[in-house]
Design an enzyme around this catalytic site. Structure first.
Site, PDB file in Angstrom:
ATOM      1  N   THR A 144       0.832  -1.201   0.000  1.00 53.67           N
ATOM      2  CA  THR A 144       0.000   0.000   0.000  1.00 53.67           C
ATOM      3  C   THR A 144       0.868   1.253   0.000  1.00 53.67           C
ATOM      4  O   THR A 144       1.993   1.233   0.499  1.00 53.67           O
ATOM      5  CB  THR A 144      -0.923   0.014   1.235  1.00 53.67           C
ATOM      6  N   ASP A 145       0.294   2.348  -0.494  1.00 52.09           N
ATOM      7  CA  ASP A 145       1.034   3.631  -0.446  1.00 52.09           C
ATOM      8  C   ASP A 145       1.102   4.179   0.986  1.00 52.09           C
ATOM      9  O   ASP A 145       1.902   5.072   1.277  1.00 52.09           O
ATOM     10  CB  ASP A 145       0.394   4.664  -1.388  1.00 52.09           C
ATOM     11  N   GLU A 146       0.273   3.624   1.904  1.00 52.36           N
ATOM     12  CA  GLU A 146       0.243   4.175   3.275  1.00 52.36           C
ATOM     13  C   GLU A 146       1.556   3.966   4.018  1.00 52.36           C
ATOM     14  O   GLU A 146       1.802   4.628   5.020  1.00 52.36           O
ATOM     15  CB  GLU A 146      -0.904   3.547   4.087  1.00 52.36           C
ATOM     16  N   TYR A 169      -2.120  -0.396  11.034  1.00 51.12           N
ATOM     17  CA  TYR A 169      -2.273  -1.041   9.721  1.00 51.12           C
ATOM     18  C   TYR A 169      -1.035  -0.816   8.866  1.00 51.12           C
ATOM     19  O   TYR A 169      -0.405  -1.761   8.377  1.00 51.12           O
ATOM     20  CB  TYR A 169      -3.528  -0.517   9.005  1.00 51.12           C
ATOM     21  N   LYS A 173       1.845  -3.420   7.486  1.00 54.64           N
ATOM     22  CA  LYS A 173       2.090  -3.609   6.055  1.00 54.64           C
ATOM     23  C   LYS A 173       3.554  -3.301   5.726  1.00 54.64           C
ATOM     24  O   LYS A 173       4.174  -3.978   4.904  1.00 54.64           O
ATOM     25  CB  LYS A 173       1.171  -2.707   5.222  1.00 54.64           C
TER      26      LYS A 173
HETATM   27  P1  NAD Z   1      -9.998  -6.939   2.072  1.00 55.85           P
HETATM   28  O1  NAD Z   1      -9.983  -6.643   3.528  1.00 55.85           O
HETATM   29  O2  NAD Z   1     -11.192  -6.624   1.271  1.00 55.85           O
HETATM   30  O3  NAD Z   1      -9.711  -8.496   1.855  1.00 55.85           O
HETATM   31  C1  NAD Z   1      -8.735  -9.185   2.578  1.00 55.85           C
HETATM   32  C2  NAD Z   1      -8.943 -10.685   2.337  1.00 55.85           C
HETATM   33  O4  NAD Z   1      -7.895 -11.386   3.040  1.00 55.85           O
HETATM   34  C3  NAD Z   1     -10.267 -11.224   2.859  1.00 55.85           C
HETATM   35  O5  NAD Z   1     -10.850 -12.083   1.920  1.00 55.85           O
HETATM   36  C4  NAD Z   1      -9.889 -11.981   4.124  1.00 55.85           C
HETATM   37  O6  NAD Z   1     -10.766 -13.062   4.409  1.00 55.85           O
HETATM   38  C5  NAD Z   1      -8.492 -12.462   3.767  1.00 55.85           C
HETATM   39  N1  NAD Z   1      -7.667 -12.713   4.953  1.00 55.85           N
HETATM   40  C6  NAD Z   1      -7.471 -11.891   6.019  1.00 55.85           C
HETATM   41  N2  NAD Z   1      -6.667 -12.484   6.924  1.00 55.85           N
HETATM   42  C7  NAD Z   1      -6.330 -13.688   6.406  1.00 55.85           C
HETATM   43  C8  NAD Z   1      -5.513 -14.749   6.857  1.00 55.85           C
HETATM   44  N3  NAD Z   1      -4.871 -14.697   8.031  1.00 55.85           N
HETATM   45  N4  NAD Z   1      -5.376 -15.850   6.073  1.00 55.85           N
HETATM   46  C9  NAD Z   1      -6.014 -15.919   4.880  1.00 55.85           C
HETATM   47  N5  NAD Z   1      -6.807 -14.945   4.400  1.00 55.85           N
HETATM   48  C10 NAD Z   1      -6.970 -13.842   5.165  1.00 55.85           C
HETATM   49  O7  NAD Z   1      -8.705  -6.241   1.509  1.00 55.85           O
HETATM   50  P2  NAD Z   1      -8.465  -5.542   0.085  1.00 55.85           P
HETATM   51  O8  NAD Z   1      -8.976  -4.153   0.147  1.00 55.85           O
HETATM   52  O9  NAD Z   1      -8.925  -6.460  -0.980  1.00 55.85           O
HETATM   53  O10 NAD Z   1      -6.879  -5.445   0.091  1.00 55.85           O
HETATM   54  C11 NAD Z   1      -6.092  -6.498  -0.468  1.00 55.85           C
HETATM   55  C12 NAD Z   1      -4.629  -6.126  -0.358  1.00 55.85           C
HETATM   56  O11 NAD Z   1      -4.372  -4.911  -1.044  1.00 55.85           O
HETATM   57  C13 NAD Z   1      -4.158  -5.895   1.082  1.00 55.85           C
HETATM   58  O12 NAD Z   1      -2.860  -6.428   1.203  1.00 55.85           O
HETATM   59  C14 NAD Z   1      -4.131  -4.380   1.228  1.00 55.85           C
HETATM   60  O13 NAD Z   1      -3.170  -3.987   2.164  1.00 55.85           O
HETATM   61  C15 NAD Z   1      -3.732  -3.977  -0.180  1.00 55.85           C
HETATM   62  N6  NAD Z   1      -4.179  -2.637  -0.630  1.00 55.85           N
HETATM   63  C16 NAD Z   1      -5.493  -2.287  -0.533  1.00 55.85           C
HETATM   64  C17 NAD Z   1      -5.910  -1.052  -1.025  1.00 55.85           C
HETATM   65  C18 NAD Z   1      -7.360  -0.627  -0.961  1.00 55.85           C
HETATM   66  O14 NAD Z   1      -7.652   0.530  -1.291  1.00 55.85           O
HETATM   67  N7  NAD Z   1      -8.277  -1.485  -0.583  1.00 55.85           N
HETATM   68  C19 NAD Z   1      -4.971  -0.175  -1.615  1.00 55.85           C
HETATM   69  C20 NAD Z   1      -3.634  -0.572  -1.671  1.00 55.85           C
HETATM   70  C21 NAD Z   1      -3.253  -1.816  -1.201  1.00 55.85           C
HETATM   71  O1  DAU Z   2      -4.072   4.174   0.406  1.00 54.24           O
HETATM   72  C1  DAU Z   2      -4.312   2.804   0.312  1.00 54.24           C
HETATM   73  C2  DAU Z   2      -5.187   2.369   1.464  1.00 54.24           C
HETATM   74  O2  DAU Z   2      -6.490   2.879   1.202  1.00 54.24           O
HETATM   75  C3  DAU Z   2      -5.235   0.861   1.647  1.00 54.24           C
HETATM   76  O3  DAU Z   2      -3.952   0.405   2.003  1.00 54.24           O
HETATM   77  C4  DAU Z   2      -6.243   0.464   2.727  1.00 54.24           C
HETATM   78  O4  DAU Z   2      -6.351  -0.942   2.796  1.00 54.24           O
HETATM   79  C5  DAU Z   2      -7.587   1.054   2.358  1.00 54.24           C
HETATM   80  O5  DAU Z   2      -8.525   0.774   3.372  1.00 54.24           O
HETATM   81  C6  DAU Z   2      -7.477   2.562   2.153  1.00 54.24           C
HETATM   82  O6  DAU Z   2      -7.186   3.223   3.399  1.00 54.24           O
HETATM   83  P1  DAU Z   2      -7.935   4.601   3.815  1.00 54.24           P
HETATM   84  O7  DAU Z   2      -7.843   4.741   5.261  1.00 54.24           O
HETATM   85  O8  DAU Z   2      -7.458   5.710   2.947  1.00 54.24           O
HETATM   86  O9  DAU Z   2      -9.423   4.223   3.322  1.00 54.24           O
HETATM   87  P2  DAU Z   2     -10.874   4.461   3.963  1.00 54.24           P
HETATM   88  O10 DAU Z   2     -11.860   4.100   2.925  1.00 54.24           O
HETATM   89  O11 DAU Z   2     -10.993   3.829   5.303  1.00 54.24           O
HETATM   90  O12 DAU Z   2     -10.911   6.031   4.189  1.00 54.24           O
HETATM   91  C7  DAU Z   2     -10.703   6.923   3.102  1.00 54.24           C
HETATM   92  C8  DAU Z   2     -10.748   8.343   3.655  1.00 54.24           C
HETATM   93  O13 DAU Z   2     -12.089   8.637   4.082  1.00 54.24           O
HETATM   94  C9  DAU Z   2      -9.874   8.561   4.870  1.00 54.24           C
HETATM   95  O14 DAU Z   2      -9.326   9.870   4.829  1.00 54.24           O
HETATM   96  C10 DAU Z   2     -10.839   8.437   6.057  1.00 54.24           C
HETATM   97  C11 DAU Z   2     -12.127   8.976   5.469  1.00 54.24           C
HETATM   98  N1  DAU Z   2     -13.381   8.393   6.018  1.00 54.24           N
HETATM   99  C12 DAU Z   2     -13.497   7.034   6.042  1.00 54.24           C
HETATM  100  C13 DAU Z   2     -14.639   6.442   6.534  1.00 54.24           C
HETATM  101  C14 DAU Z   2     -14.770   4.934   6.570  1.00 54.24           C
HETATM  102  C15 DAU Z   2     -14.416   9.199   6.454  1.00 54.24           C
HETATM  103  O15 DAU Z   2     -14.300  10.448   6.414  1.00 54.24           O
HETATM  104  N2  DAU Z   2     -15.549   8.621   6.948  1.00 54.24           N
HETATM  105  C16 DAU Z   2     -15.702   7.274   7.019  1.00 54.24           C
HETATM  106  O16 DAU Z   2     -16.755   6.807   7.508  1.00 54.24           O
END
Ligand code: NAD
Ligand code: DAU
Length: 364
Positions: A144-146, A169, A173
């Site tokens: 992730t970019d975080e 988180y 990561k």
């Molecule tokens: P998500 O939370 O939707 O899905 C995670 C999946 O992993 C789920 O299906 C869960 O059951 C499975 N899981 C969790 N713990 C596990 C374990 N111990 N063993 C096996 N499976 C397990 O997550 P996502 O949003 O699809 O993110 C996927 C990946 O991408 C993550 O590594 C996250 O850090 C990364 N990522 C997400 C975003 C985003 O915006 N969502 C952006 C950048 C990177």
């Molecule tokens: O940048 C990549 C990341 O983006 C991934 O690594 C994470 O897995 C993914 O969850 C996401 O993280 P964020 O914290 O940026 O996403 P989230 O959707 O939780 O929140 C996006 C923005 O919106 C953040 O600034 C918090 C704000 N927010 C979020 C929620 C859930 C609100 O203002 N209200 C809300 O109820």
């Protein structure tokens, strides 16, 4: 170019993983191999997201294995059972707010789980003679970019931006990322890594901003904006993330890492206003009434102010580019949530209701 035949996808029942599996099996004709989806089906995983894939490809090109990536014996057995030559590691605890309220699961899955997979790959892919690895294998890690921390008003995250994770988180990561690069550097394990910005699209669990807001709008609930609403995120449609991942897996040299981003920065409040327009139009809602549901609530602890990714390296070196613009991607996403009420109902279990009460109850 790598051929990648027997691919272990971890976390393939989650948001990005399920879209990746669909992308490979439905939209990537040059992938002719098999996919094994290892997922623990935590609250965020949903087998229903791939029910149609299972009925079309199950037992031939798609296999689901229910289990934990921390279970070494299980992971080792899957390498043998399916002759795994590629790992794409999506599985994670992924929600920042949950990491603030309960960090332990993040350390287990994102650190210990990543270690377990790496070490099992190291054992499975070792050449019989000498200290090297098979030439046809790859461990691709989804980052992730975080991990780069928080930006001020200017600047972008590049691949050489120093790590500065600031939530449980992102710290977990970051630890996983370091282990991946260390296994590449120390043992010579063939690894690649990508660090992506915020994704949106179908099948995202409605604890994240965009699906949460869509569903709250449809139910006439408050739209909770953290803090002053001016935090900035860089949004990318999930299929564009996955096409970038696939590009890196096929074309990148081992040991390389690439940033992936949408070049699409939005303040949360501006994004919400835009989304209100899209949802109101598609669902036939009164836009002014929906707007009046915007509610500023207590901020997220340690809330990162701005993320913005410089993805020029992957564009320049691997010729990747986005194909979905934000208006089109949001429109597709809203249409998907409107059309898939059964999926939505299936995940809004008691656990989800308890999460909503825990996270938002404390912000009133
Ligand atoms: P998500 O939370 O939707 O899905 C995670 C999946 O992993 C789920 O299906 C869960 O059951 C499975 N899981 C969790 N713990 C596990 C374990 N111990 N063993 C096996 N499976 C397990 O997550 P996502 O949003 O699809 O993110 C996927 C990946 O991408 C993550 O590594 C996250 O850090 C990364 N990522 C997400 C975003 C985003 O915006 N969502 C952006 C950048 C990177
Ligand atoms: O940048 C990549 C990341 O983006 C991934 O690594 C994470 O897995 C993914 O969850 C996401 O993280 P964020 O914290 O940026 O996403 P989230 O959707 O939780 O929140 C996006 C923005 O919106 C953040 O600034 C918090 C704000 N927010 C979020 C929620 C859930 C609100 O203002 N209200 C809300 O109820």
């Amino acid at each position: 170019m790598r051929s990648l035949k027997n691919v272990l996808v971890t976390g393939g029942a989650g948001f990005i993983g399920c879209n990746f599996i669909r992308f490979l099996l439905e939209k990537t004709p040059d992938f002719t191999g098999r996919i094994v989806n290892l997922d623990a089906l935590t609250y965020a995983g949903n087998a229903a997201s791939l029910a149609d894939i299972d009925s079309r490809f199950g037992g031939r090109r798609y296999f689901f294995e229910h289990g934990d990536i921390c279970d070494r014996a299980l992971v080792e057995s899957l390498f043998v059972k399916y002759g795994i030559d590629t790992v794409v590691h999506f599985a994670a605890e992924s929600h920042v707010d949950r990491s603030i309220l309960g960090p332990e699961a993040f350390v287990k899955t994102n650190v210990v789980g990543t270690f377990t997979l790496l070490d099992a790959a190291r054992a499975a892919w070792k050449e019989d003679s000498g200290g090297g690895f098979r030439q046809d294998v790859l461990f691709h890690h989804i980052g992730t970019d975080e991990v780069y921390g928080s930006l001020g008003e200017a600047g972008f995250f590049t691949e050489s931006t120093p790590y500065d994770p600031r939530s449980p988180y992102s710290a977990s990561k970051a630890a996983g990322d370091h282990l991946v690069m260390a296994y590449g550097h120390t043992y010579g394990l063939p690894v690649t890594m990508t660090n992506c910005s915020n994704n949106y699209g179908p099948c995202q669990f409605p604890e994240k901003l965009i699906p949460l807001m869509i569903l709250n709008m449809l139910e006439g609930k408050p739209l909770p904006v953290y803090g002053d609403g001016k935090n900035i995120r860089d949004w990318l449609f999930v299929e564009d993330h996955n096409s970038a991942v696939w590009t890196v897996m096929r074309k990148s040299a081992s040991g390389e890492r690439y940033n992936i981003g949408g070049e699409n920065e939005w303040e949360n409040i501006r994004l919400l206003e835009f989304l209100i327009g899209v949802v109101s139009e598609q669902a036939g809602l009164d836009i002014e009434k929906v707007r009046s549901s915007i509610t500023y609530v207590k901020d997220r602890l340690g809330h990162d102010r701005r993320y913005a990714v410089d993805c020029s390296k992957i564009k320049r070196e691997l010729c990747w580019k986005r194909s979905v613009d934000f208006a089109e991607g949001l429109s597709k996403t809203v249409a998907w949530y409107l059309a898939n009420t059964q999926w939505v109902d299936s995940i809004r279990s008691g656990e989800y209701q308890r999460w909503v009460e825990k996270n938002y109850g404390e912000r009133r």
